[in-house]
Design a protein around this motif. Sequence first.
Motif: not given
Length: 386
Positions: A42-63
């Motif tokens: 379950c990926l949580r995208v906070e208001p105002g988040a960027s693709m850079a932030v999301i990409s790092r989180e996804l990489e950290g979760q090995r998605a």
Amino acid sequence: MWRSVASNALTLFIALFLMAGGLLLWAKRQYEGPGPLAEPICLRVEPGASMAVISRELEGQRAISNATIFRLGAKYSEKSGLLKAGSFLVPPRASMEEIVDIVTRGGRSTCGTELNFRIGVVSAQLQLREVDPATGRYVEVLAFDPAGGEIPEDYAALRAAQDLRFRVTLAEGVTSWQVVEELKAADFLEGAVVDLPAEGSLAPDSYEVQPGMARGDLIAEMQRRQAVILGELWERRADGLPITTPEEALILASIVEKETGVPDERGRVASVFVNRLRQGIRLQTDPTVIYGVTLGKEPLGRGIRQSELRRATPWNTYVIDGLPPTPIANPGRASIEAALNPDDTDFLFFVADGTGGHAFARTLAEHNRNVARWRQIEAEQRGQGQ
């Protein structure tokens, strides 16, 4: 010598070009191919988040295998600026391309924790639930009647969760009075509803709302959706119906809604009422009698009295001819569809059959036999203490 230098430079250029092409082809395959995610998340995208932030989180979760390729792919597809806040279910082996689509397409969140205020025909309930990523289904964490006075101790803490989403759900067949009264207990909404909305004008549906939303604005959205549904289905109505306006369709649909909770029966139930209207036979339907007694303000909670069957009210279809003046509840899309496109039958009667459905009849004699069977079933149930 210069010829040799030029030849070497050309060779180097070609090699670099081929390397760049190969690199682009590899990156494209990485972006479009199945990802490394083994289990759904379950990926949580906070208001105002960027693709850079999301990409790092996804990489950290090995998605995803490479955050840079993810960002460049989103930018190349012109979706970098379309990121939506919310909680999103990412399935196993989802490609980067698919994940970008999930977090940018919009619509309701697909996972996380949700507070659902469900307004039912009998009562309302606050349901705190969360999606199990493994199944994609909601798991109930907490449920209680907010009007019952007993609030669970952990509700306040759960209610304060930062990623909590809020939803209001209307069941088919609720009345407008019920909706307005029950919404008073929704502590995440604000303001009062000044005017009672017309019966039948609210769409039974699920509404994702923001904390602090005005109750009046939510009612307006319910009315807007019902108007859209009615307008769409009215345009696709069957020919030769004994109803002449969308308002009459809504009235008939509300009666169908209150008469059966069996989806497959709606078309047959509607056909009985359409056949009766065509032949000038009174509808004689109990839910209209009940509405004349309660005006939709509460469930009757008992059987109908003989005096009530004879009482003259604008909604008592044992007394009046044709349709009552207003709907008796808020019908859902399926009941409106049934009213406007009923089954083609010659049924004129129906009665409960003891299974939750109804027995249909063409003649009064056949109907009386069905009624006798139902009375026998009722007697047996009373004898068994049911």
